[in-house]
Enzyme design. Structure first.
Site, PDB file in Angstrom:
ATOM      1  N   GLY A   1       0.814  -1.216   0.000  1.00 13.56           N
ATOM      2  CA  GLY A   1       0.000   0.000   0.000  1.00 13.56           C
ATOM      3  C   GLY A   1       0.844   1.260   0.000  1.00 13.56           C
ATOM      4  O   GLY A   1       2.071   1.207   0.142  1.00 13.56           O
ATOM      5  N   ASP A   2       0.157   2.379  -0.234  1.00 13.10           N
ATOM      6  CA  ASP A   2       0.797   3.701  -0.229  1.00 13.10           C
ATOM      7  C   ASP A   2       1.868   3.841  -1.305  1.00 13.10           C
ATOM      8  O   ASP A   2       2.843   4.563  -1.124  1.00 13.10           O
ATOM      9  CB  ASP A   2       1.408   4.005   1.159  1.00 13.10           C
ATOM     10  CG  ASP A   2       0.417   3.754   2.270  1.00 13.10           C
ATOM     11  OD1 ASP A   2      -0.706   4.244   2.143  1.00 13.10           O
ATOM     12  OD2 ASP A   2       0.764   3.059   3.253  1.00 13.10           O
TER      13      ASP A   2
ATOM     14  N   GLY B   1       1.461   5.198  -4.164  1.00 13.50           N
ATOM     15  CA  GLY B   1       1.228   6.384  -5.000  1.00 13.50           C
ATOM     16  C   GLY B   1       0.250   6.083  -6.130  1.00 13.50           C
ATOM     17  O   GLY B   1       0.314   6.716  -7.192  1.00 13.50           O
ATOM     18  N   LYS B   2      -0.668   5.152  -5.882  1.00 13.32           N
ATOM     19  CA  LYS B   2      -1.671   4.795  -6.909  1.00 13.32           C
ATOM     20  C   LYS B   2      -2.539   6.000  -7.269  1.00 13.32           C
ATOM     21  O   LYS B   2      -2.924   6.172  -8.412  1.00 13.32           O
ATOM     22  CB  LYS B   2      -2.604   3.686  -6.395  1.00 13.32           C
ATOM     23  CG  LYS B   2      -1.911   2.377  -6.100  1.00 13.32           C
ATOM     24  CD  LYS B   2      -2.898   1.364  -5.544  1.00 13.32           C
ATOM     25  CE  LYS B   2      -3.373   1.664  -4.144  1.00 13.32           C
ATOM     26  NZ  LYS B   2      -2.359   1.557  -3.085  1.00 13.32           N
ATOM     27  N   GLY B   3      -2.840   6.820  -6.246  1.00 12.02           N
ATOM     28  CA  GLY B   3      -3.742   7.953  -6.444  1.00 12.02           C
ATOM     29  C   GLY B   3      -3.257   8.864  -7.555  1.00 12.02           C
ATOM     30  O   GLY B   3      -4.024   9.285  -8.416  1.00 12.02           O
TER      31      GLY B   3
ATOM     32  N   ALA C   1      -8.306   3.747   2.873  1.00 12.93           N
ATOM     33  CA  ALA C   1      -7.389   4.280   1.872  1.00 12.93           C
ATOM     34  C   ALA C   1      -7.369   5.800   1.976  1.00 12.93           C
ATOM     35  O   ALA C   1      -8.207   6.387   2.644  1.00 12.93           O
ATOM     36  CB  ALA C   1      -7.864   3.871   0.486  1.00 12.93           C
ATOM     37  N   GLY C   2      -6.404   6.408   1.325  1.00 13.29           N
ATOM     38  CA  GLY C   2      -6.404   7.868   1.317  1.00 13.29           C
ATOM     39  C   GLY C   2      -5.283   8.413   0.472  1.00 13.29           C
ATOM     40  O   GLY C   2      -4.206   7.828   0.428  1.00 13.29           O
ATOM     41  N   HIS C   3      -5.569   9.478  -0.234  1.00 14.81           N
ATOM     42  CA  HIS C   3      -4.482  10.172  -0.906  1.00 14.81           C
ATOM     43  C   HIS C   3      -4.831  11.642  -1.054  1.00 14.81           C
ATOM     44  O   HIS C   3      -5.993  12.031  -1.005  1.00 14.81           O
ATOM     45  CB  HIS C   3      -4.120   9.518  -2.238  1.00 14.81           C
ATOM     46  CG  HIS C   3      -5.250   9.431  -3.188  1.00 14.81           C
ATOM     47  ND1 HIS C   3      -6.029   8.314  -3.298  1.00 14.81           N
ATOM     48  CD2 HIS C   3      -5.741  10.323  -4.053  1.00 14.81           C
ATOM     49  CE1 HIS C   3      -6.956   8.520  -4.202  1.00 14.81           C
ATOM     50  NE2 HIS C   3      -6.817   9.733  -4.678  1.00 14.81           N
TER      51      HIS C   3
ATOM     52  N   THR D   1      -6.707   0.328  10.502  1.00 10.06           N
ATOM     53  CA  THR D   1      -6.918   1.779  10.478  1.00 10.06           C
ATOM     54  C   THR D   1      -8.080   2.169  11.408  1.00 10.06           C
ATOM     55  O   THR D   1      -8.400   3.345  11.524  1.00 10.06           O
ATOM     56  CB  THR D   1      -7.230   2.250   9.046  1.00 10.06           C
ATOM     57  OG1 THR D   1      -8.398   1.561   8.589  1.00 10.06           O
ATOM     58  CG2 THR D   1      -6.075   1.955   8.098  1.00 10.06           C
TER      59      THR D   1
ATOM     60  N   GLN E   1      -5.427  -0.124  -1.125  1.00 13.97           N
ATOM     61  CA  GLN E   1      -4.489  -1.027  -0.438  1.00 13.97           C
ATOM     62  C   GLN E   1      -3.608  -1.722  -1.484  1.00 13.97           C
ATOM     63  O   GLN E   1      -3.328  -1.116  -2.500  1.00 13.97           O
ATOM     64  CB  GLN E   1      -5.212  -2.040   0.460  1.00 13.97           C
ATOM     65  CG  GLN E   1      -5.876  -1.419   1.675  1.00 13.97           C
ATOM     66  CD  GLN E   1      -7.229  -0.826   1.375  1.00 13.97           C
ATOM     67  OE1 GLN E   1      -8.052  -1.458   0.755  1.00 13.97           O
ATOM     68  NE2 GLN E   1      -7.468   0.385   1.810  1.00 13.97           N
TER      69      GLN E   1
ATOM     70  N   THR F   1      -5.770  -6.608   4.918  1.00 19.57           N
ATOM     71  CA  THR F   1      -7.060  -5.934   5.005  1.00 19.57           C
ATOM     72  C   THR F   1      -8.155  -6.970   4.735  1.00 19.57           C
ATOM     73  O   THR F   1      -7.852  -8.143   4.498  1.00 19.57           O
ATOM     74  CB  THR F   1      -7.126  -4.722   4.042  1.00 19.57           C
ATOM     75  OG1 THR F   1      -8.272  -3.937   4.370  1.00 19.57           O
ATOM     76  CG2 THR F   1      -7.157  -5.139   2.585  1.00 19.57           C
TER      77      THR F   1
ATOM     78  N   GLY G   1      -1.777   8.995   9.809  1.00 19.00           N
ATOM     79  CA  GLY G   1      -0.608   9.768  10.232  1.00 19.00           C
ATOM     80  C   GLY G   1       0.505   8.915  10.824  1.00 19.00           C
ATOM     81  O   GLY G   1       1.529   9.428  11.261  1.00 19.00           O
ATOM     82  N   ARG G   2       0.307   7.584  10.808  1.00 16.13           N
ATOM     83  CA  ARG G   2       1.322   6.702  11.408  1.00 16.13           C
ATOM     84  C   ARG G   2       2.617   6.704  10.596  1.00 16.13           C
ATOM     85  O   ARG G   2       2.588   6.767   9.367  1.00 16.13           O
ATOM     86  CB  ARG G   2       0.803   5.258  11.457  1.00 16.13           C
ATOM     87  CG  ARG G   2      -0.297   5.049  12.453  1.00 16.13           C
ATOM     88  CD  ARG G   2      -0.707   3.591  12.512  1.00 16.13           C
ATOM     89  NE  ARG G   2      -1.483   3.188  11.357  1.00 16.13           N
ATOM     90  CZ  ARG G   2      -1.952   1.956  11.170  1.00 16.13           C
ATOM     91  NH1 ARG G   2      -1.711   1.014  12.058  1.00 16.13           N
ATOM     92  NH2 ARG G   2      -2.668   1.660  10.118  1.00 16.13           N
TER      93      ARG G   2
HETATM   94  P1  IMP Z   1      -7.830  -2.340   7.830  1.00 18.14           P
HETATM   95  O1  IMP Z   1      -7.880  -2.303   6.342  1.00 18.14           O
HETATM   96  O2  IMP Z   1      -8.157  -1.015   8.468  1.00 18.14           O
HETATM   97  O3  IMP Z   1      -8.629  -3.470   8.415  1.00 18.14           O
HETATM   98  O4  IMP Z   1      -6.298  -2.647   8.254  1.00 18.14           O
HETATM   99  C1  IMP Z   1      -5.683  -3.888   7.975  1.00 18.14           C
HETATM  100  C2  IMP Z   1      -4.231  -3.717   7.561  1.00 18.14           C
HETATM  101  O5  IMP Z   1      -4.176  -3.066   6.295  1.00 18.14           O
HETATM  102  C3  IMP Z   1      -3.421  -2.833   8.496  1.00 18.14           C
HETATM  103  O6  IMP Z   1      -2.086  -3.319   8.544  1.00 18.14           O
HETATM  104  C4  IMP Z   1      -3.442  -1.473   7.836  1.00 18.14           C
HETATM  105  O7  IMP Z   1      -2.339  -0.679   8.194  1.00 18.14           O
HETATM  106  C5  IMP Z   1      -3.377  -1.891   6.382  1.00 18.14           C
HETATM  107  N1  IMP Z   1      -3.959  -0.890   5.489  1.00 18.14           N
HETATM  108  C6  IMP Z   1      -5.263  -0.651   5.264  1.00 18.14           C
HETATM  109  N2  IMP Z   1      -5.421   0.323   4.363  1.00 18.14           N
HETATM  110  C7  IMP Z   1      -4.196   0.698   3.979  1.00 18.14           C
HETATM  111  C8  IMP Z   1      -3.706   1.651   3.019  1.00 18.14           C
HETATM  112  O8  IMP Z   1      -4.462   2.345   2.311  1.00 18.14           O
HETATM  113  N3  IMP Z   1      -2.347   1.729   2.929  1.00 18.14           N
HETATM  114  C9  IMP Z   1      -1.505   0.960   3.647  1.00 18.14           C
HETATM  115  N4  IMP Z   1      -1.914   0.057   4.540  1.00 18.14           N
HETATM  116  C10 IMP Z   1      -3.251  -0.078   4.696  1.00 18.14           C
END
Ligand code: IMP
Length: 434
Positions: free
Chosen positions: A12-13, A15-17, A39-41, A128, A223, A238, A301-302
């Protein structure tokens, strides 16, 4: 009728956005097919900063069809806030469509997510805490509340009551929370329903029609492959399927509607939350990558865990997604490194080595990277717009990745800006084909 899927090829993260944003400009439709507001960007456009968690960023192109597919889990509070935020900035959100069949994140899903993590203690996943897992669990248990349910008070109330029943014991610590009151929850969700009604649609038919009419549809994954519920590092994953195959299920199209599949990977690796990470750098180099790459989560913000590029995992992702192209982002982060390491196999206990991503959890938890060291470069590459503009060592790094994975590199990111991208020849060809 090109269907283009963009997926994360790591944790994840990646830079897909930004990549989706680039393709969205020329596409007729952008569809999200799984995940939720985990998710977020952030997109910067005309000096304004936009943070998206649910709505595809394609919405910034006036009138662009942007779909939240049936496979997404929707927190209507977050969605209505995002719509309000767009309207406040004068952005036309009329192109948004939300699948009537998408499942809703309810207040109790957020409570169950936090309670579940607390109960796991040292074994927690590091979710998250957006209620994603409990919402998908209800979907599978056939206790989910769907977007269309918000349009019918009787059905809504009945379904919420049925969903709450088996959770009474676990929710006991929250029993006095007003958010759990059946009547007020029903009223809140009816209000969300009224506000969202104009956007609710049969998005599978809309998407299919767009493809049948020769349109270009970008399927936006959230993700990433290594967080896939079936193929990732379970249970540290996830609760949905971020692999390309899930685009069909989560958008309601068929496998033959997909023509192009691009996987996005950073020039190094990061992971948020717990779970195995064979190339993790728990040292000054890892900290340097984190600082230079700004590796802090947009959603929570982690601080992200960092490591060298893992080609064993990337080759696994290329196979699972049948990638037709590879996008390498954040190559600029390595400028100034004397040498760069890249993991080409894992070492396990007892001198065992693994060329292929190990399916066995115990093996994976003990695996560490075995590296090839490549020369780094000192030059600032943020102004490079073609492969020829890159220093030789940077080109060799990209060639090494493409040769090892067996998938052509189509795009290379050299900075956070929209224009800081290199379209390779293969990328140009694929884009033209699309
Ligand atoms: P959940 O999707 O909130 O249930 O989290 C499950 C796992 O997926 C955790 O390790 C999160 O940190 C990771 N995760 C969920 N969404 C993202 C994302 O957009 N980027 C990176 N890690 C993610």
């Amino acid at each position: 009728m090109p269907g283009i899927v963009i997926v994360g090829a790591q944790w994840g993260d990646e830079g897909k956005g930004k990549i989706v944003d680039l393709l969205a400009e020329k596409a007729d439709m952008v569809v999200r097919f799984q995940g939720g507001n985990n998710a977020g960007h952030t997109i910067v456009r005309d000096g304004h900063k936009y943070a998206f968690h649910l709505i595809p960023s394609g919405i910034l192109y006036p009138g662009k069809a942007c779909v939240i597919g049936n496979g997404v889990v929707v927190d209507p509070r977050v969605l209505t806030d995002e719509i309000d935020g767009l309207r406040a900035k004068g952005i036309d959100a009329s192109g948004l469509r939300v699948s009537a069949n998408a499942h809703l994140i309810m207040p109790y899903h957020l409570m169950l997510d936090s309670a579940g993590e607390a109960k796991l203690g040292k074994l927690s996943i590091g979710t998250t805490k957006r209620g994603i897992g409990p919402c998908y669990a209800d979907k599978a248990a056939r206790l989910g509340i769907r977007v269309q349910d918000m349009l019918d008070e009787k059905i809504l109330k009945k379904k919420i009551a049925a969903a709450l029943e088996p959770k009474r014991l676990t929710l006991r610590p929250f029993a006095k929370d007003p958010a759990l009151d059946l009547q007020s929850m029903t009223e809140d969700y009816l209000t969300f329903g009224h506000r969202l009604e104009q956007f609710i649609a049969d998005t599978s038919s809309l998407t299919q029609r767009c493809l049948d009419d020769g349109g270009t549809v970008v399927f936006e994954g959230a993700q990433a492959t290594m967080l896939d519920l079936d193929h990732g590092t379970y249970p540290f994953v996830t609760s949905s399927n971020p692999v390309a195959g899930a685009a069909c299920i989560g958008a309601g199209v068929g496998p033959r509607d997909i023509d192009v599949i691009w996987g996005v990977a950073k020039a190094y690796a990061t992971r948020v939350g717990a779970g195995p990470f064979p190339t993790e750098l728990d040292d000054a180099v890892g900290a340097e990558i984190r600082e230079r790459g700004g590796e802090f989560g947009t959603t929570t913000g982690r601080a992200r865990r960092t490591g060298w590029l893992d080609l064993v995992a990337l080759r696994y992702a290329a196979r699972l997604n049948t990638l037709t192209g590879l996008v390498i982002t954040k190559l600029d982060v390595f400028s100034g490194f004397d040498t760069i390491r890249v993991c080409t196999r894992y070492r396990g206990d007892d001198e065992a080595t693994f060329d292929v991503f190990p399916y066995h959890q115990s093996v994976l938890h003990h695996a560490v990277g075995d590296y090839v060291e490549l020369p780094g470069w000192q030059e600032d590459i943020s102004e490079a717009r073609s492969l020829e503009d890159l220093p030789q060592a940077a080109r060799e790094y990209l060639d090494f990745i493409a040769d090892f994975i067996g998938v052509p590199i189509v795009l290379v990111g050299v900075g956070p800006g929209r224009e800081q991208i290199i379209w390779t020849q293969s990328g140009d060809r694929l884009a033209a084909a699309a």
